[in-house]
Design an enzyme around this catalytic site. Sequence first.
Site, PDB file in Angstrom:
ATOM      1  N   LYS A 200     -13.730  32.401  -2.441  1.00 12.47           N
ATOM      2  CA  LYS A 200     -13.003  31.144  -1.436  1.00 12.47           C
ATOM      3  C   LYS A 200     -14.279  29.760  -1.948  1.00 12.47           C
ATOM      4  CE  LYS A 200     -12.971  28.817   2.783  1.00 12.47           C
ATOM      5  NZ  LYS A 200     -13.636  29.290   4.623  1.00 12.47           N
TER       6      LYS A 200
ATOM      7  N   GLU B 180     -18.045  33.049  -0.606  1.00  6.35           N
ATOM      8  CA  GLU B 180     -18.157  31.098  -0.089  1.00  6.35           C
ATOM      9  C   GLU B 180     -19.230  30.357  -1.389  1.00  6.35           C
ATOM     10  OE1 GLU B 180     -17.200  29.282   3.244  1.00  6.35           O
ATOM     11  OE2 GLU B 180     -16.849  27.747   2.634  1.00  6.35           O
TER      12      GLU B 180
HETATM   13  P1  13P Z   1     -13.566  23.112   5.006  1.00  6.52           P
HETATM   14  O1  13P Z   1     -11.756  24.167   4.877  1.00  6.52           O
HETATM   15  O2  13P Z   1     -12.593  22.462   6.118  1.00  6.52           O
HETATM   16  O3  13P Z   1     -13.966  23.117   4.172  1.00  6.52           O
HETATM   17  O4  13P Z   1     -14.108  24.447   5.076  1.00  6.52           O
HETATM   18  C1  13P Z   1     -13.769  25.594   5.485  1.00  6.52           C
HETATM   19  C2  13P Z   1     -15.386  26.711   5.387  1.00  6.52           C
HETATM   20  O5  13P Z   1     -14.940  27.601   5.797  1.00  6.52           O
HETATM   21  C3  13P Z   1     -16.503  26.469   5.063  1.00  6.52           C
HETATM   22  O6  13P Z   1     -17.143  26.916   5.537  1.00  6.52           O
END
Ligand code: 13P
Length: 342
Positions: free
Chosen positions: A219, A177
Amino acid sequence: MNAQNLIDTARELVAGDKGLLAMDESNPTCNKRFAKLGIPQTVEARRAYRELIVTTPNLGECISGAILFDETIRQQKKDGTPFVKVLTDAGIIPGIKVDAGAKDLAGHPGEKITEGLDGLRERLAEYSKMGARFAKWRAVITVGNGIPSPGCIEANAQALARYAALCQEAGLVPIVEPEVLMDGDHTLERCREVTEDVLRTVFNQLYTQRVMLEGMILKPNMVVPGLTCPKQETVDEVADATVRCLLRAVPAAVPAIAFLSGGQPAELASARLNAMNVRFKARLPWALAFSFSRAIQQPALEIWRGEEAHVMAAQKALYHRALCNRAARRGEYSAAMEKTSA
Ligand code: 13P
C-alpha cells in the site's frame, strides 16, 4: 502458516476490480476530523459513523475488504449485530489496523517511527479469532530539508517487515504501507526518488524477514509533487511517474498494489488511478487497486455531520466514491461519472 490461504486471501482482496476501504482512523484522528465538522467526539458518534459505513447498501459490489480500528472491530450496530458480521454478510472481508501509531524517532528531528511490535503476536491471534483476515501497518516518511534519513527509512522498513512476518505466521495477509507524505513543496521528482529508495529498502527487509511476497499487498503513496510545490504535474504525468517507480522497486511476485490516497482530492485520486490502469494495466505484473480512506469517506462524512437525517445521502456519496474507484481499476472512470452522482 498456511501459504495457500494467504495467497487466496490476497487475491480475493483485489478480485472483481474491487478495492479496500480504510475505515481505521485511530480515535484521535477520527476525533480531529469530527471536530472540524462540529461532530461530537464520542464513542457513540464514532460507532454511529462506522455503522453508516458498514450498512451502506451494495457496498460489497465495489469494496472487497474493510480495515477497522481496534475500537470498531469490537462494536455493533444499534440492533446488536457485530460490525464484523455485517461486513462478512455483505461479502466484505474484515481487516484490522495493528500499528500503534507514528512517534518521534529519537535522534532524528522531524522524522517518525511506527510503534506496535510489542505483544503483536498475541494481538494478531485475538483479531484473527474475532474474524479479521488481513491487517495493516502504516509507516510515515516525511520529505524535507535533509530528510528522510537512512536511519528513519531503515527503522521503518524493518518494523514493517517484522510486522508482515508476524501477520503471515498468524494467517493474516499483511498490508504493507510505507507512506511518503505529500506535505511540503518538494517536486514530483523528489517524491519519486524518495519513494523508490523507501520501497527498495522495504523489500530488502521483507526478504530478510522471510515474508512471502505472494501473500501480501503493498500500500504505497502515488508519486506526486508536494502539496505546496508550485509545479503540479498532470494526471497522466503522475500516472507515468508512479508506475515507472513501482516497476523498478516492486517484485512481480507481489499480487497487488493498493494505493493510499494521502489527502489528494477524492476525484483526483480516482482520475490518477484510472490513468495508470488505462495506460499500463495490460503490461503490469501486479493489480493496481485502491485502499483509500479520505478519498472514499470524506465526502460522506461532510454530508453526514453527525445527523441521523443525513445518513442515506452520506451512504449514497460513499457508494458513489467506491463505484468511481472500481471504475478506475477498470480504466473506465471519467469526470462524467461525477456529474451523474446525486
Ligand atoms: P488515506 O487514503 O486517507 O491516505 O488513508 C489511507 C490509510 O489507510 C492511511 O493509513
